[in-house]
Design a protein around this motif. Structure first.
Motif, short mmCIF file in Angstrom:
data_model
loop_
_atom_site.label_atom_id
_atom_site.label_comp_id
_atom_site.label_asym_id
_atom_site.label_seq_id
_atom_site.Cartn_x
_atom_site.Cartn_y
_atom_site.Cartn_z
N ALA A 51 42.21 21.76 71.90
CA ALA A 51 41.62 22.04 70.60
C ALA A 51 41.54 23.54 70.34
CB ALA A 51 40.22 21.41 70.52
N PHE A 52 41.13 24.29 71.34
CA PHE A 52 40.98 25.73 71.12
C PHE A 52 42.32 26.45 71.13
CE2 PHE A 52 40.04 30.12 72.30
CZ PHE A 52 39.13 30.44 71.30
N MET A 53 43.30 25.94 71.88
CA MET A 53 44.60 26.59 71.97
C MET A 53 45.25 26.72 70.60
SD MET A 53 47.92 25.39 74.17
CE MET A 53 48.07 23.89 73.17
N VAL A 54 45.13 25.67 69.78
CA VAL A 54 45.72 25.70 68.43
C VAL A 54 45.11 26.83 67.61
CG1 VAL A 54 46.02 24.41 66.30
CG2 VAL A 54 46.22 23.23 68.50
N VAL A 55 43.79 26.97 67.71
CA VAL A 55 43.10 28.05 66.98
C VAL A 55 43.56 29.41 67.48
CG1 VAL A 55 40.86 29.07 66.47
CG2 VAL A 55 41.11 26.58 66.54
N GLU A 56 43.68 29.57 68.78
CA GLU A 56 44.00 30.88 69.35
C GLU A 56 45.41 31.33 69.00
OE1 GLU A 56 43.35 33.31 73.49
OE2 GLU A 56 43.87 31.19 73.59
N VAL A 57 46.37 30.42 69.00
CA VAL A 57 47.73 30.79 68.62
C VAL A 57 47.75 31.34 67.20
CG1 VAL A 57 50.02 29.89 68.11
CG2 VAL A 57 48.86 29.19 70.20
N THR A 58 47.06 30.66 66.30
CA THR A 58 47.03 31.10 64.90
C THR A 58 46.42 32.49 64.76
OG1 THR A 58 46.80 28.79 64.20
CG2 THR A 58 46.24 30.50 62.59
N VAL A 59 45.28 32.70 65.39
CA VAL A 59 44.61 34.00 65.29
C VAL A 59 45.41 35.08 66.00
CG1 VAL A 59 42.50 35.27 65.81
CG2 VAL A 59 42.36 32.89 65.09
#
Length: 354
Positions: A51-59
């Motif tokens: 779940a957090f990996m998706v957010v981190e790639v974007t940011v």
């Protein structure tokens, strides 16, 4: 004399051929409940990571931060490590069949080694990228890096705490845990780098953080490759001294000699031992075998043993001399001292006296 056979499956039986007496303690297979618990911990950590990996790639892409992108890539390997561990656990629980007399327990070790190699490769890649960015640093949006890093610390703290409750003595679980722990440290380094960039504008801090993470990847990756390699090479479990076990077994009452002593790990936490023990003529071979099994079980935690016990004869005592008892004797012969009724002593290194 044929070499003592490898450890038997649960419920070993007593028996003898030509005066030999073999025995074994079955390895405890009560791991099903523990495996189910570990599986739940691993699955919970996997959900947090993905779940957090998706957010981190974007940011990371928006902020142009190598540290964030490296963290995201590390999180991807975290997810892969956990998936590998889950698959390995499922495979390892399959019962022995056909030529796989131990079952597929070493699937867990394959998983651990794959995780270790992945960490080493990622470390190499981020060293290259970090050095490149030290030479020509891009603009990095420090505020975004700090915000994402703080969120990553929270997520990885939760994942690390979850996996700490699993059985980390199993190498595949330890492999997944090392991935998550390194990611937590990486997020701390990334957050510090983001704060430095935000406060001072020194964009090279991002590359420095990536190099720190790479160093941690090398350390954890090498540990996993080394430990799994010991299992594949059938070395004795770390901290176990075969020579000491041989000497102590040879010191048991009525024992004349111990040779062909083998100690290895089938998988994490599953040690096995086999040996050929010669006793004085007239001694009770079964009682000696039980005493030897009790020694290695209570003093060294080795429950899975296969011991061949024979009465000593002049022919069998020629091991290591001009006419050995087999064409390929394995390892030193441990001899009883004079107090045990033998005229042959052994050196401190366990080699037979000449």
């Amino acid at each position: 004399m044929a070499e003592a056979s490898r450890a038997r499956t649960a419920g070993g039986r007593d028996g003898g051929h030509g005066g030999g007496h073999g025995g074994g303690h079955g390895h405890g297979h009560g791991h099903a409940i523990a495996a189910d618990t570990d599986r739940r911990y691993l699955t919970a950590a996997l959900a947090l990571i993905v779940a957090f990996m998706v957010v981190e790639v974007t940011v990371g892409v928006i902020a142009a931060s190598l540290a964030l992108i490296s963290d995201a890539a590390h999180m991807l390997t975290d997810a892969m490590a956990i998936v590998l561990a889950l698959v390995a656990m499922r495979i390892a629980q399959r019962p022995p069949h056909g030529g796989f007399t131990y079952g597929l327990k070493r699937a867990e070790i394959v998983s651990a080694q794959a995780n270790g190699i992945t960490l080493l490769l990622l470390g190499g890649y981020f060293v290259y990228e970090g050095v490149t960015r030290l030479v020509a640093p891009p603009e990095v949006r420090g505020a975004l890096v700090v915000a994402t890093g703080l969120a990553g610390i929270v997520v990885n703290l939760a994942a690390t705490w979850t996996l700490r409750r699993a059985d980390r003595s199993r190498l595949h679980v330890e492999g997944a845990y090392q991935h998550i722990l390194n990611d937590l440290i990486a997020f701390i380094a990334t957050t510090v780098a983001g704060a430095v960039i935000w406060a001072t504008g020194w964009n090279r801090a991002d590359a420095v953080a990536a190099l720190v993470v790479a160093g941690l990847m090398f350390k954890a990756g090498w540990g996993l490759v080394r430990d799994s390699g010991r299992v594949f090479m059938e070395a004795a479990p770390a901290g176990t001294n075969p020579a000491e076990i041989g000497r102590r077994t040879a010191a048991l009452e009525h024992v004349v000699e111990v040779h062909d002593l083998h100690i290895w790990e089938v998988t994490s936490g599953y040690a096995a031992l086999s040996a050929h023990i010669l006793v004085r003529p007239g001694a009770d071979c079964h009682q000696v075998r039980l005493a030897a099994e009790r020694l290695v079980r209570e003093e060294y935690g080795i429950e899975h043993t296969t011991l061949q016990v024979d009465h000593a004869t002049p022919e069998l005592l020629t091991i290591g001399r001009d006419t050995p008892h087999c064409a390929d004797p394995h390892g030193p012969a441990h001899r009883a001292g004079p107090a045990a009724g033998s005229s042959d002593g052994a050196g401190e290194d366990g080699r037979p006296a000449r």
